[in-house]
Design an enzyme around this catalytic site. Sequence first.
Site, PDB file in Angstrom:
ATOM      1  N   ARG A  51      33.685  31.874  37.724  1.00  0.00           N
ATOM      2  CA  ARG A  51      34.643  32.716  38.458  1.00  0.00           C
ATOM      3  C   ARG A  51      35.518  33.435  37.448  1.00  0.00           C
ATOM      4  NH1 ARG A  51      38.441  30.802  36.325  1.00  0.00           N
ATOM      5  NH2 ARG A  51      39.732  32.297  37.440  1.00  0.00           N
ATOM      6  N   ASP A 224      41.435  41.560  39.283  1.00  0.00           N
ATOM      7  CA  ASP A 224      40.043  41.636  39.761  1.00  0.00           C
ATOM      8  C   ASP A 224      39.594  43.074  39.943  1.00  0.00           C
ATOM      9  OD1 ASP A 224      40.954  38.794  40.585  1.00  0.00           O
ATOM     10  OD2 ASP A 224      38.764  38.816  40.602  1.00  0.00           O
TER      11      ASP A 224
HETATM   12  O1  MRU Z   1      38.765  33.589  42.865  1.00  0.00           O
HETATM   13  P1  MRU Z   1      38.789  33.622  41.359  1.00  0.00           P
HETATM   14  O2  MRU Z   1      39.113  32.314  40.734  1.00  0.00           O
HETATM   15  O3  MRU Z   1      37.550  34.265  40.794  1.00  0.00           O
HETATM   16  O4  MRU Z   1      39.991  34.611  41.034  1.00  0.00           O
HETATM   17  C1  MRU Z   1      40.237  34.919  39.683  1.00  0.00           C
HETATM   18  C2  MRU Z   1      41.419  35.782  39.469  1.00  0.00           C
HETATM   19  O5  MRU Z   1      42.061  36.245  40.396  1.00  0.00           O
HETATM   20  C3  MRU Z   1      41.720  36.165  38.048  1.00  0.00           C
HETATM   21  O6  MRU Z   1      43.085  36.323  37.848  1.00  0.00           O
HETATM   22  C4  MRU Z   1      41.010  37.487  37.738  1.00  0.00           C
HETATM   23  O7  MRU Z   1      39.666  37.431  38.086  1.00  0.00           O
HETATM   24  C5  MRU Z   1      41.141  37.853  36.310  1.00  0.00           C
HETATM   25  S1  MRU Z   1      40.136  36.870  35.285  1.00  0.00           S
HETATM   26  C6  MRU Z   1      40.329  37.357  33.682  1.00  0.00           C
END
Ligand code: MRU
Length: 329
Positions: A51, A224
């Site tokens: 993730r 994201d």
């Molecule tokens: O649901 P996730 O754990 O994939 O969410 C991750 C995040 O929101 C992070 O802050 C984002 O992907 C940046 S990772 C460098």
Amino acid sequence: MNYPRTLQWRGDAADGKLVIIDQTRLPGDLVYLDLERLEQVIDAIQRLAVRGAPAIGVAGAYGCVLALREGRGEAGLELLAQARPTAVNLRWAVERVWKEAKSDASRALEAAKRINAEDVAACEAIGRHGAQLIRPGMGVHTHCNAGALATSGMGTALAPMYVAHGNGVKFRVFADETRPLLQGARLTAWELAQAGIDVTVIGDDMAAIVLREKKTQLVITGADRIARNGDTANKVGTYALALAARAHGAPFYIAAPKSTFDTAARNGADVPIEERKESELREWQGALLTPHGARVFNPAFDVTPAELISGYITEDGILSAAEITGWLG
Ligand code: MRU
């Protein structure tokens, strides 16, 4: 620098595999998973075994190799690109591999390795640029996990912390636990503690008091998807943290590589927000946390408007919202 290697490809295109840390098992167990089929990569992305926007981009790129060697063609790649909707890095990486390799698995592996190497380099550059914001004695606040575990390198939001720590700067990190899946408590705290960086976990609802009491004077989170106007989608709770930072005078920075900027999104309204299953909020390790009669709303991300963001720490330096469009070209 001492940070975990989240994913790596082993072998060639014909019989190689993607090896990832299973992040659902941290911090209790450090377990690696071998992914040898497209469906395994999609499953790992959907259940957050891998993730974080850049990490799922790189995993997606290697997933293309598996899809192509299974003869799945463009339809298989589309399934992969749809595995999670908000982090633009995933679709960006899959489309780039298709453009550079078409259905040739060996060329796809070369393209995936380039994406991987660029991600590692972008993280290092983000770390160098962002480290100048961290002063001795400071408290630095972060949300979710935008560290090494969320990329194939040293992370985005945590990269400046790794670099500052490597430069001998003494500072303290406050990590929001990040309900409901606890990426802050489980993952950020794990990787920073491993690196010897002073980290304190707080409940998400404690962020405002920590900022008001000046325990933290700087906030850095990842992203994201960033729209052209600077509106930024990141883990749900980031918006509330940005509001609290503004109320208490703390600068709020987003750290992200170019692959997280969406040239097609004009503003936050153009960003699809993933809604995840109710059980993530309703249950904890099989035990019910809410009564059956209550509904559950579980958006995985929220959008922080550009006006709350002090700057964007990128591989090319720290940008203002007004500079994004020119930089993206
Ligand atoms: O649901 P996730 O754990 O994939 O969410 C991750 C995040 O929101 C992070 O802050 C984002 O992907 C940046 S990772 C460098």
